[in-house]
Write a protein that holds these residues in place. Sequence first.
Motif, PDB file in Angstrom:
ATOM      1  N   THR A 145     -19.790  53.493  43.335  1.00 34.62           N
ATOM      2  CA  THR A 145     -21.122  54.167  43.783  1.00 34.62           C
ATOM      3  C   THR A 145     -21.151  53.387  45.324  1.00 34.62           C
ATOM      4  O   THR A 145     -20.351  52.700  45.974  1.00 34.62           O
ATOM      5  CB  THR A 145     -22.227  53.664  43.113  1.00 34.62           C
ATOM      6  N   SER A 146     -21.951  53.956  46.068  1.00 36.55           N
ATOM      7  CA  SER A 146     -22.319  53.394  47.357  1.00 36.55           C
ATOM      8  C   SER A 146     -22.263  51.938  47.428  1.00 36.55           C
ATOM      9  O   SER A 146     -21.906  50.999  48.265  1.00 36.55           O
ATOM     10  CB  SER A 146     -23.278  54.221  48.187  1.00 36.55           C
ATOM     11  N   LYS A 147     -23.292  51.393  46.684  1.00 34.37           N
ATOM     12  CA  LYS A 147     -23.263  50.131  46.380  1.00 34.37           C
ATOM     13  C   LYS A 147     -22.256  49.230  46.105  1.00 34.37           C
ATOM     14  O   LYS A 147     -22.005  48.183  46.606  1.00 34.37           O
ATOM     15  CB  LYS A 147     -24.632  49.669  45.525  1.00 34.37           C
ATOM     16  N   CYS A 148     -21.350  49.603  45.154  1.00 31.03           N
ATOM     17  CA  CYS A 148     -20.236  49.008  44.583  1.00 31.03           C
ATOM     18  C   CYS A 148     -19.312  48.986  45.791  1.00 31.03           C
ATOM     19  O   CYS A 148     -18.910  47.979  46.249  1.00 31.03           O
ATOM     20  CB  CYS A 148     -19.772  49.780  43.474  1.00 31.03           C
ATOM     21  N   ILE A 149     -19.270  49.894  46.552  1.00 29.24           N
ATOM     22  CA  ILE A 149     -18.209  49.964  47.749  1.00 29.24           C
ATOM     23  C   ILE A 149     -18.690  49.010  48.767  1.00 29.24           C
ATOM     24  O   ILE A 149     -17.804  48.383  49.389  1.00 29.24           O
ATOM     25  CB  ILE A 149     -18.403  51.315  48.518  1.00 29.24           C
ATOM     26  N   ALA A 150     -20.067  48.987  49.004  1.00 29.21           N
ATOM     27  CA  ALA A 150     -20.686  47.845  49.931  1.00 29.21           C
ATOM     28  C   ALA A 150     -20.444  46.716  49.566  1.00 29.21           C
ATOM     29  O   ALA A 150     -19.863  45.716  50.500  1.00 29.21           O
ATOM     30  CB  ALA A 150     -22.060  48.300  49.871  1.00 29.21           C
ATOM     31  N   ASP A 151     -20.461  46.415  48.235  1.00 25.95           N
ATOM     32  CA  ASP A 151     -20.175  45.040  47.646  1.00 25.95           C
ATOM     33  C   ASP A 151     -18.645  44.520  47.866  1.00 25.95           C
ATOM     34  O   ASP A 151     -18.253  43.619  48.325  1.00 25.95           O
ATOM     35  CB  ASP A 151     -20.610  44.741  46.268  1.00 25.95           C
ATOM     36  N   ARG A 152     -17.842  45.547  47.607  1.00 25.08           N
ATOM     37  CA  ARG A 152     -16.510  45.421  47.679  1.00 25.08           C
ATOM     38  C   ARG A 152     -15.873  45.155  49.214  1.00 25.08           C
ATOM     39  O   ARG A 152     -15.025  44.340  49.164  1.00 25.08           O
ATOM     40  CB  ARG A 152     -15.542  46.395  47.259  1.00 25.08           C
ATOM     41  N   LEU A 153     -16.498  45.830  50.379  1.00 25.65           N
ATOM     42  CA  LEU A 153     -15.843  45.785  51.511  1.00 25.65           C
ATOM     43  C   LEU A 153     -16.824  44.811  52.449  1.00 25.65           C
ATOM     44  O   LEU A 153     -16.428  44.625  53.426  1.00 25.65           O
ATOM     45  CB  LEU A 153     -16.121  47.182  52.167  1.00 25.65           C
ATOM     46  N   GLY A 154     -17.936  44.393  51.711  1.00 29.15           N
ATOM     47  CA  GLY A 154     -18.711  43.363  52.256  1.00 29.15           C
ATOM     48  C   GLY A 154     -19.560  43.897  53.527  1.00 29.15           C
ATOM     49  O   GLY A 154     -19.789  43.110  54.496  1.00 29.15           O
ATOM     50  N   ILE A 155     -20.053  45.187  53.234  1.00 31.39           N
ATOM     51  CA  ILE A 155     -20.997  45.815  54.113  1.00 31.39           C
ATOM     52  C   ILE A 155     -22.144  46.267  53.731  1.00 31.39           C
ATOM     53  O   ILE A 155     -22.389  46.121  52.321  1.00 31.39           O
ATOM     54  CB  ILE A 155     -20.275  47.009  54.942  1.00 31.39           C
ATOM     55  N   THR A 156     -23.370  46.803  54.229  1.00 34.48           N
ATOM     56  CA  THR A 156     -24.378  47.103  53.776  1.00 34.48           C
ATOM     57  C   THR A 156     -24.057  48.590  53.163  1.00 34.48           C
ATOM     58  O   THR A 156     -23.266  49.222  53.618  1.00 34.48           O
ATOM     59  CB  THR A 156     -25.562  47.070  54.813  1.00 34.48           C
ATOM     60  N   THR A 157     -25.080  48.909  52.391  1.00 34.80           N
ATOM     61  CA  THR A 157     -25.089  50.494  51.615  1.00 34.80           C
ATOM     62  C   THR A 157     -25.133  51.471  52.710  1.00 34.80           C
ATOM     63  O   THR A 157     -24.743  52.462  52.791  1.00 34.80           O
ATOM     64  CB  THR A 157     -26.037  50.361  50.756  1.00 34.80           C
ATOM     65  N   SER A 158     -26.199  51.191  53.282  1.00 32.80           N
ATOM     66  CA  SER A 158     -26.599  52.215  54.760  1.00 32.80           C
ATOM     67  C   SER A 158     -25.141  52.163  55.588  1.00 32.80           C
ATOM     68  O   SER A 158     -24.817  53.420  56.064  1.00 32.80           O
ATOM     69  CB  SER A 158     -27.540  51.196  55.575  1.00 32.80           C
ATOM     70  N   THR A 159     -24.418  51.047  55.736  1.00 35.58           N
ATOM     71  CA  THR A 159     -23.348  51.333  56.471  1.00 35.58           C
ATOM     72  C   THR A 159     -22.070  52.191  55.784  1.00 35.58           C
ATOM     73  O   THR A 159     -21.601  52.935  56.432  1.00 35.58           O
ATOM     74  CB  THR A 159     -22.489  49.961  57.023  1.00 35.58           C
ATOM     75  N   VAL A 160     -22.192  51.807  54.441  1.00 35.74           N
ATOM     76  CA  VAL A 160     -21.178  52.793  53.587  1.00 35.74           C
ATOM     77  C   VAL A 160     -21.763  54.395  53.869  1.00 35.74           C
ATOM     78  O   VAL A 160     -20.804  55.126  54.374  1.00 35.74           O
ATOM     79  CB  VAL A 160     -21.497  52.621  52.099  1.00 35.74           C
ATOM     80  N   ASN A 161     -22.806  54.787  53.764  1.00 36.20           N
ATOM     81  CA  ASN A 161     -23.511  55.996  53.858  1.00 36.20           C
ATOM     82  C   ASN A 161     -22.972  56.746  55.211  1.00 36.20           C
ATOM     83  O   ASN A 161     -22.928  57.883  55.137  1.00 36.20           O
ATOM     84  CB  ASN A 161     -24.972  56.007  53.419  1.00 36.20           C
ATOM     85  N   THR A 162     -23.265  55.845  56.310  1.00 34.93           N
ATOM     86  CA  THR A 162     -22.693  56.090  57.563  1.00 34.93           C
ATOM     87  C   THR A 162     -21.277  56.685  57.489  1.00 34.93           C
ATOM     88  O   THR A 162     -21.020  57.588  58.390  1.00 34.93           O
ATOM     89  CB  THR A 162     -23.128  55.130  58.577  1.00 34.93           C
ATOM     90  N   HIS A 163     -20.596  55.728  56.865  1.00 33.75           N
ATOM     91  CA  HIS A 163     -19.162  56.130  56.726  1.00 33.75           C
ATOM     92  C   HIS A 163     -18.898  57.188  56.148  1.00 33.75           C
ATOM     93  O   HIS A 163     -18.099  58.088  56.358  1.00 33.75           O
ATOM     94  CB  HIS A 163     -18.218  55.219  56.194  1.00 33.75           C
ATOM     95  N   ILE A 164     -19.768  57.667  55.044  1.00 34.69           N
ATOM     96  CA  ILE A 164     -19.346  58.699  54.148  1.00 34.69           C
ATOM     97  C   ILE A 164     -19.807  60.176  54.990  1.00 34.69           C
ATOM     98  O   ILE A 164     -19.282  61.021  54.922  1.00 34.69           O
ATOM     99  CB  ILE A 164     -20.402  58.631  52.893  1.00 34.69           C
ATOM    100  N   LYS A 165     -20.857  59.964  55.685  1.00 35.54           N
ATOM    101  CA  LYS A 165     -21.271  61.136  56.494  1.00 35.54           C
ATOM    102  C   LYS A 165     -20.354  61.515  57.708  1.00 35.54           C
ATOM    103  O   LYS A 165     -19.985  62.565  58.072  1.00 35.54           O
ATOM    104  CB  LYS A 165     -22.600  60.878  57.357  1.00 35.54           C
ATOM    105  N   LYS A 166     -19.721  60.379  58.170  1.00 38.60           N
ATOM    106  CA  LYS A 166     -18.556  60.594  59.278  1.00 38.60           C
ATOM    107  C   LYS A 166     -17.530  61.278  58.391  1.00 38.60           C
ATOM    108  O   LYS A 166     -16.539  62.036  59.195  1.00 38.60           O
ATOM    109  CB  LYS A 166     -18.092  59.324  59.889  1.00 38.60           C
TER     110      LYS A 166
END
Length: 213
Positions: free
Chosen positions: A168-189
Amino acid sequence: MEIKIAIVDDHPVVREGIKNIIKEQSSEIIVNGEASNGKEFLTLYQRQKSDVYLVDISIPHINGIEVTRRIIEINPDAKILIMSFHEEKKYVKQSFLVGAKGYFLKEDAIQSLVRAIKDIYKGGKYISPKVAGYVINGFISSTRKEVKVSSLTTREREVLKLIGEAHTSKCIADRLGITTSTVNTHIKKIKAKTGKTSRTELVRLAIQEDITK
């Protein structure tokens, strides 16, 4: 108008030749940096900025295409002109996919190199006439619609890999040490670059491109 350029080529004779000919052809273009391989180029880029970078495709350690990709990750607006003897479509295509602003065949007239530098400096692009047919056939414009994992940044590939592993986006955020919002921005790109519209399609893409390995 003064245009500062850096020349990245592993042959000192080639670098000297380019400098001498440019000096003869244009008083506006000043060489303010040189590098003989990809690692030196990365160091040079951090230490001293130029307006346009002339990068040979076959330089040692980190080739011209890969080092261009890394520079564009640092600065998407960096103006890099790939220089090469290679006419094959794959090299031209890869160069533009990673963010180069031009592709110059070394067999072209030196006047064309001066024009290429000036065009790129002004925000345009340059493609040697001999390989321009690839553009006419629409490969550059079509790359926005095609699956192009090679155009993703290192972080975007990390995100895509974890998506492919069904995190999930939250899990990805935790693994990479970034925010969920940043993960979603990456996904959009990632979606914009690959032409995918759903998370399911991104999972399939990650598997098809072996990103999950």
